[in-house]
Each structure stands twice: as C-alpha cells, then as structure tokens.
Design an enzyme around this catalytic site. Structure first.
Site, PDB file in Angstrom:
ATOM      1  N   HIS A   1      -3.880  -5.319   0.346  1.00 52.48           N
ATOM      2  CA  HIS A   1      -3.422  -5.631   1.701  1.00 52.48           C
ATOM      3  C   HIS A   1      -3.408  -7.139   1.977  1.00 52.48           C
ATOM      4  CE1 HIS A   1      -2.974  -1.638   3.465  1.00 52.48           C
ATOM      5  NE2 HIS A   1      -4.021  -1.275   2.744  1.00 52.48           N
TER       6      HIS A   1
ATOM      7  N   GLU B   1      -1.611  -8.569   4.079  1.00 52.17           N
ATOM      8  CA  GLU B   1      -1.252  -8.806   5.487  1.00 52.17           C
ATOM      9  C   GLU B   1      -2.452  -8.960   6.408  1.00 52.17           C
ATOM     10  OE1 GLU B   1      -1.681  -4.263   5.494  1.00 52.17           O
ATOM     11  OE2 GLU B   1      -1.433  -5.923   4.093  1.00 52.17           O
TER      12      GLU B   1
ATOM     13  N   CYS C   1       0.832  -1.200   0.000  1.00 50.94           N
ATOM     14  CA  CYS C   1       0.000   0.000   0.000  1.00 50.94           C
ATOM     15  C   CYS C   1       0.875   1.262   0.000  1.00 50.94           C
ATOM     16  CB  CYS C   1      -0.994  -0.030   1.162  1.00 50.94           C
ATOM     17  SG  CYS C   1      -2.365   1.153   0.948  1.00 50.94           S
TER      18      CYS C   1
END
Length: 250
Positions: free
Chosen positions: A185, A187, A97
């Site tokens: 994203h 994660e 990001c």
C-alpha cells in the site's frame, strides 16, 4: 473524458471500493503531473457503462472484496472486463492490493485466499527486474501491508515479477512499461493510516500487533514510505508519454 491530443489535461480514472481506501498520497503525485482525477465508486456505479479506453490512466485501488468473489460482487466482473479491454490496447493501468489481484485475474492468472493475513509495516524485496523498475524505491523501506489474499501470475510474455515478501511471492509486477501493480500500500498517508487503525485495528492482536505499535512504526517509517511512493508513481507516470498511447476514438 480525455483531451490529450488537444493539449488538455490527462485524466486518471480511479476505481475505488471503499471511501477509507482512497488515493492518499498518490493523489498529490498525479496532480503534480497535471492529471485530472476522476473517482468512480465501483460498488455503486455502473462500471460496465464506462468506456475502458476513455481515460489516459486507470488506477484500481484496494478493498475488502476478493478478486475471485465476482458472484458476490458483480461489479468486480465489470472491472475485470474493463481491465481486459485496456490490457488488449496496452493502455496504462496502475493497481494497488485488490487492484493488483484484479489485474492478475484479468491477465489470466488466479487470485486466492492466503494462508494468513499479511499485516503491518513490512519489507518488500525487489527482484532483479524490480531493481531496474520504479519498485526499487521501496528497497529497504518498510511499507504497509494489510491483506489476506494473494495471486498467481500467468506465464505470459512480457509479464515480470518485480518484488516479493517473506510471506507472499508476488508483491509487484509489470507488463511492458504501461502496466504496474503492487500488492502493498504505497498510498497510505497519515489520515488513511489512522482511519485503518480505527476501522480494523481490533484484529491486530491476532498478528502480534497493536494500534500503538503500528502508530510507532508509522512515525518511524511513514515519511520514507511516502517519499518512496512519490518516486515510484512519479517515475511510472513520467515515462508514460513515451509509451503506448491510449487509442483515440473517431
């Protein structure tokens, strides 16, 4: 910091911008590959004092900051300087990001405010090059988007777009085999997802969403997205020993 030549564990230096935007499920993949994780909170640390080439891998995470706001957030300029030094050495970097936007700036591209935020569990479409890269694991797997900025990539040899979305052309890119960046994203785990809903959920109605809708999407897509995340990062890491090594200091 690292001791690769001596047989020690590799070190992953993580540049974090917000405690709510951490490594999440990426941490387990790093640890499974034997990495020691060193986290630096960029807003409060002296990033300029870090040796850009000391760590075996640098991971740059997301944040509320914009990559073009270096006057407002001077540590972002220090991060860009660190990233440029690693790019010049072809030393491994993984960006997420804001990290992807900072890498675009570091490479000579341009980050900018988008027309509208991209929020929710959304699809990313690998390009032809992306279909042969670690990003292919997210083909057909919705992933979390939560950003209002985007970036343009410079026309540079070896720099390849790997994925796009319906709203933003640049969702992932690579340079060689040592640099990989994603706008989305990977994660996000259960804890991060709930933290983000608590922190920023009030803005969801603007995008036709709600906390309840995102929780339902998370329940449906989260397990596959986390598995894709592990495969994406794991494949990238597994190839690093055969790629360009971080230059060793005398």
């Amino acid at each position: 910091m690292s001791d690769v030549a001596g047989g020690g564990r590799r070190v992953a230096l993580v540049l974090r911008h917000d405690s709510a935007i951490g490594l999440g499920n990426l941490g387990a993949t790093l640890e499974a590959r034997g990495y020691e994780i060193v986290t630096v909170d960029a807003p409060t640390a002296d990033v300029s004092a870090l040796d850009p080439l000391d760590a075996d891998l640098v991971i740059v995470l997301g944040g509320d900051e914009a990559a073009y706001e270096t006057d407002r957030y001077p540590y972002l300029a220090d991060e860009i300087a660190l990233l440029r030094a690693r790019i010049a050495a072809e030393a491994p970097i993984f960006g997420v990001c804001l990290g992807a936007q900072l890498l675009a700036e570091s490479l000579g591209g341009r980050a900018f405010k988008g027309d509208r935020k991209e929020v929710g569990w959304l699809a990313v479409e690998p390009t032809a090059a992306g279909a042969a890269s670690p990003v292919r694991h997210f083909a057909g797997v919705p992933t979390v988007q939560w950003h209002g900025d985007s970036f343009e990539l410079p026309d540079e040899a070896g720099l390849v777009r790997l994925a796009s979305s319906a709203q933003y052309e640049n969702q992932a890119f690579a340079k060689g085999d040592w640099l990989l960046a994603v706008q989305f994203h990977p994660e996000v785990d259960d804890e991060i997802h709930e933290d983000w809903l608590d922190a920023w959920g009030d803005e969801l109605p603007e995008y036709g969403l709600s906390r309840e809708r995102l929780r339902a999407d998370h329940a449906e897509h989260g397990p596959r997205a986390q598995a894709a995340s592990a495969r994406l990062l794991g494949e990238y890491l597994d190839a690093l020993p055969t790629r360009a090594k971080v230059p060793q200091r005398d």
